[in-house]
Design a protein around this motif. Structure first.
Motif, mmCIF file in Angstrom:
data_model
loop_
_atom_site.group_PDB
_atom_site.id
_atom_site.type_symbol
_atom_site.label_atom_id
_atom_site.label_comp_id
_atom_site.label_asym_id
_atom_site.label_seq_id
_atom_site.Cartn_x
_atom_site.Cartn_y
_atom_site.Cartn_z
ATOM 1 N N HIS A 390 0.748 -1.505 -0.381
ATOM 2 C CA HIS A 390 0.093 0.290 -0.128
ATOM 3 C C HIS A 390 1.002 1.038 -0.137
ATOM 4 N N PRO A 391 0.637 1.983 -0.928
ATOM 5 C CA PRO A 391 1.828 3.537 -0.770
ATOM 6 C C PRO A 391 1.593 3.982 0.476
ATOM 7 N N GLY A 392 2.331 4.572 0.605
ATOM 8 C CA GLY A 392 2.733 5.450 1.130
ATOM 9 C C GLY A 392 2.910 5.407 3.012
ATOM 10 N N TYR A 393 2.522 3.909 3.447
ATOM 11 C CA TYR A 393 3.446 3.379 4.437
ATOM 12 C C TYR A 393 4.400 2.364 4.707
ATOM 13 N N ASP A 394 4.966 2.381 5.559
ATOM 14 C CA ASP A 394 6.491 2.299 5.636
ATOM 15 C C ASP A 394 6.301 0.960 6.505
ATOM 16 N N TYR A 395 6.805 -0.062 5.391
ATOM 17 C CA TYR A 395 6.350 -1.674 6.138
ATOM 18 C C TYR A 395 7.634 -2.078 6.323
ATOM 19 N N SER A 396 7.568 -2.843 7.073
ATOM 20 C CA SER A 396 8.861 -4.065 8.018
ATOM 21 C C SER A 396 9.018 -4.923 6.399
ATOM 22 N N ALA A 397 10.160 -5.360 6.914
ATOM 23 C CA ALA A 397 11.016 -6.242 5.674
ATOM 24 C C ALA A 397 10.179 -7.521 5.486
ATOM 25 N N ALA A 398 9.503 -7.848 6.587
ATOM 26 C CA ALA A 398 9.227 -9.018 6.612
ATOM 27 C C ALA A 398 7.933 -9.117 5.779
ATOM 28 N N LEU A 399 7.026 -7.822 5.350
ATOM 29 C CA LEU A 399 6.131 -8.002 4.804
ATOM 30 C C LEU A 399 6.275 -8.089 3.286
ATOM 31 N N THR A 400 7.458 -6.417 3.266
ATOM 32 C CA THR A 400 7.716 -6.342 1.685
ATOM 33 C C THR A 400 8.634 -7.132 0.955
ATOM 34 N N ASN A 401 9.328 -8.549 1.349
ATOM 35 C CA ASN A 401 9.732 -9.827 0.825
ATOM 36 C C ASN A 401 8.745 -9.991 0.766
ATOM 37 N N SER A 402 7.241 -10.739 1.456
ATOM 38 C CA SER A 402 6.801 -11.244 0.655
ATOM 39 C C SER A 402 5.780 -11.454 -0.163
ATOM 40 N N ASP A 403 5.673 -12.799 -0.704
ATOM 41 C CA ASP A 403 4.758 -12.629 -2.118
ATOM 42 C C ASP A 403 3.660 -13.249 -1.529
ATOM 43 N N ILE A 404 3.112 -13.056 -0.237
ATOM 44 C CA ILE A 404 1.323 -13.471 0.181
ATOM 45 C C ILE A 404 1.189 -12.275 -0.585
ATOM 46 N N VAL A 405 -0.712 -12.572 -0.898
ATOM 47 C CA VAL A 405 -1.385 -12.264 -1.753
ATOM 48 C C VAL A 405 -2.417 -11.953 -0.587
ATOM 49 N N TRP A 406 -3.351 -11.105 0.148
ATOM 50 C CA TRP A 406 -4.647 -10.815 0.616
ATOM 51 C C TRP A 406 -5.522 -11.094 -0.125
ATOM 52 N N THR A 407 -6.020 -12.399 0.318
ATOM 53 C CA THR A 407 -7.494 -13.162 0.089
ATOM 54 C C THR A 407 -8.338 -13.667 1.348
ATOM 55 N N PRO A 408 -9.593 -13.862 1.076
ATOM 56 C CA PRO A 408 -9.743 -14.659 2.034
ATOM 57 C C PRO A 408 -9.675 -15.528 3.126
ATOM 58 N N GLU A 409 -8.931 -16.521 2.010
ATOM 59 C CA GLU A 409 -8.034 -17.725 2.853
ATOM 60 C C GLU A 409 -7.070 -17.118 2.835
ATOM 61 N N THR A 410 -6.168 -16.054 2.737
ATOM 62 C CA THR A 410 -4.561 -16.122 3.510
ATOM 63 C C THR A 410 -4.916 -15.330 5.055
ATOM 64 N N LEU A 411 -5.980 -14.146 4.635
ATOM 65 C CA LEU A 411 -6.471 -13.341 5.692
ATOM 66 C C LEU A 411 -7.087 -14.633 7.355
ATOM 67 N N SER A 412 -7.249 -15.233 7.035
ATOM 68 C CA SER A 412 -8.618 -16.082 7.719
ATOM 69 C C SER A 412 -6.732 -16.810 7.882
ATOM 70 N N ARG A 413 -6.186 -17.642 7.511
ATOM 71 C CA ARG A 413 -4.684 -17.845 7.852
ATOM 72 C C ARG A 413 -4.286 -17.036 9.000
ATOM 73 N N LEU A 414 -4.111 -15.724 8.692
ATOM 74 C CA LEU A 414 -3.259 -15.535 9.509
ATOM 75 C C LEU A 414 -3.310 -15.244 10.564
ATOM 76 N N PHE A 415 -4.878 -15.300 11.150
ATOM 77 C CA PHE A 415 -5.598 -14.920 12.266
ATOM 78 C C PHE A 415 -5.389 -16.415 12.562
ATOM 79 N N GLU A 416 -5.535 -17.548 12.043
ATOM 80 C CA GLU A 416 -5.252 -19.424 12.902
ATOM 81 C C GLU A 416 -4.093 -19.541 13.274
ATOM 82 N N ILE A 417 -2.734 -19.082 12.857
ATOM 83 C CA ILE A 417 -1.753 -19.423 12.904
ATOM 84 C C ILE A 417 -0.951 -17.955 14.036
ATOM 85 N N GLY A 418 -1.576 -16.938 13.773
ATOM 86 C CA GLY A 418 -0.636 -15.780 13.805
ATOM 87 C C GLY A 418 0.358 -14.736 13.820
ATOM 88 N N PRO A 419 0.238 -13.828 13.255
ATOM 89 C CA PRO A 419 0.906 -12.811 12.694
ATOM 90 C C PRO A 419 3.070 -13.334 12.296
#
Length: 455
Positions: A390-419
């Motif tokens: 997202h433009p204008g936000y200073d992300y950590s390297a953990a996010l800028t280096n990731s290939d994950i795309v936010w979908t209903p499935e990946t968001l659900s997974r995020l809250f299932e196992i934790g960020p």
């Protein structure tokens, strides 16, 4: 939809209008108006200057804001912290100090907003800052279990106190400036000499429960302690003799304040209430003032004729101590949404149930891109976007280096196992929803509110 569901839906709309959209209300109060409205995320701290003309607020939007209390107008924003700002303090020479989740201690020019000192003070989040009465020293406390004293002019470390065995939540100077008080999760309050030759550190108070906040009366004789057991306790200084216990909150006490002679005490807690007490021989509840969900910080004006409180809803508000009426007639609406939590959580509408679980997310994330800071990026258009882009936000390297795309499935997974598991090294706080139905409800809420597009 039956009457109960209709009422829940109406309450939900009102609650969400405030809880989600209130950060967009950038309004001036005008003369005599008590509300301080400018932060776009929950307010973590409020401090009032000795002359009563100015105030500082800090927030989860990574900002420190300087206010003119006579007009309730924001005068200056201090931008530079890389995470939520937890506390601030005035120095008498026209500077201010602030600390935050980035572990830094920063000193600013209060007239220009120019940064003067930037010190990596702690290895974990720094949560409290205090200035000695003579202005020579700054004390900081952090979750690395250390309290430190710094030269206010040079920024050099003067003392490091390492007696705590759990995270420190608050530091304060004694009235004479010779000692630093520190309290934390271990339930203890320690007294540390600023001068290395000033004697041994000693344990001055024990509550048996985590100490969340402390305040020292203006005359230096009374220490007020707020703890996780919902109690407010007072101790005499410097001997540490316990004076009174004040019982009235139905949740952990997060903030306390005391006037000059210890005669009036204020406390705020997770129960969403600000309580005022008569200090003295017979503890007596003075005036309960309903606030909003959780009260994180409290400050009296110099004459203790008004008290300001700040918390989850991004607005700092003032009340007159004598009557409990809003100072000048506050006009920013607020609603204690904990009253409708049960209805939302048990609603037949999946989006309403999702709104209940979104409350914690709303501390850091907005649902629309209003162009202003928050601790986390806006969630507008989250679905279909690669993380960390997202433009204008200073992300950590953990996010800028990731290939994950936010979908209903990946968001659900995020809250299932934790960020922390899905994106190791992320700045996102640990949030998990173990229940699949809860995760589905949260995803449906986000789908309904973000209209399909950013991270």
């Amino acid at each position: 939809m039956d009457r109960k569901q209709t009422m829940a839906s109406a309450l939900l709309r009102g609650a969400l209008a405030l809880f989600v959209s209130a950060p967009m209300l950038i309004a001036s109060g005008g003369p005599g108006h008590a509300d301080l409205v400018a932060h776009t995320a929950p307010v973590r701290d409020i401090v009032i200057s000795k002359d009563g003309h100015r105030a500082l607020t800090t927030g989860f939007d990574d900002l420190v804001i300087l206010w003119d209390l006579e007009t309730s107008e924001p005068k200056l924003e201090f931008v530079g912290h890389e995470a939520a700002v937890n506390a601030a303090a005035f120095l008498d020479d026209g500077r201010i100090a602030s600390v935050g989740d980035d572990g830094t201690l920063r000193v600013w020019d209060a007239k220009t907003g120019k940064p003067l000192l930037n010190i990596q003070a702690h290895s974990k989040k720094s949560v409290s800052v205090a200035v000695s009465p003579d202005g020579r020293f700054i004390a900081t406390g952090a979750w690395d279990r250390l309290a430190k004293v710094w030269d206010a002019t040079t920024g050099e470390a003067v003392r490091v106190f390492d007696g705590h065995r759990a995270s420190i939540n608050v530091v304060a100077f004694t009235g004479d400036g010779k000692y630093v008080l520190s309290g934390g999760y271990g339930g203890y309050v320690w007294l540390w000499p600023v001068d290395p030759q000033g004697g041994e550190a000693r344990l001055i108070a024990s509550t048996g429960f985590p100490v969340n906040d402390m305040a020292v009366s203006g005359d230096g004789k009374v220490l007020v302690v707020g703890a996780a057991d919902g109690m407010v306790r007072t101790f005499s200084l410097p001997d540490g003799k316990e004076l009174h216990e004040y019982s009235g909150h139905k949740g952990a006490v997060l903030a306390v304040a005391v006037n000059g002679d210890g005669g009036v005490i204020a406390s705020g807690a997770t129960d969403g209430y600000l309580l005022l007490w008569d200090g003295g021989e017979q503890p007596k509840e003075r005036l309960p003032v309903e606030y909003y969900r959780a009260v994180w910080s409290i400050a009296f004006t110099p004459e203790a004729d008004a008290v300001y409180a700040a918390g989850v809803d991004s607005v700092a508000r003032g009340w007159t101590v004598a009557t409990g009426e809003p100072v000048g007639g506050a006009t920013t609406p607020f609603q204690p949404i904990e009253r409708v939590d049960a209805a939302l959580q048990n609603s037949d509408d999946i989006v309403e149930r999702g709104s209940f679980h979104f409350r914690k997310c709303a501390v850091c994330h907005s649902l629309s891109d209003d162009g202003r800071h928050r601790a986390g990026p806006t969630l507008e258009g989250i679905f279909g976007r690669k993380v960390g882009t997202h433009p204008g936000y200073d992300y950590s390297a953990a996010l800028t280096n990731s290939d994950i795309v936010w979908t209903p499935e990946t968001l659900s997974r995020l809250f299932e196992i934790g960020p922390d598991v899905m994106l190791p090294g992320t700045k996102m706080p640990l949030q998990k929803l173990p229940n699949q139905e809860d995760r589905d409800a949260l995803v449906e809420f986000l789908k309904a509110k973000t209209q399909g597009g950013s991270d």
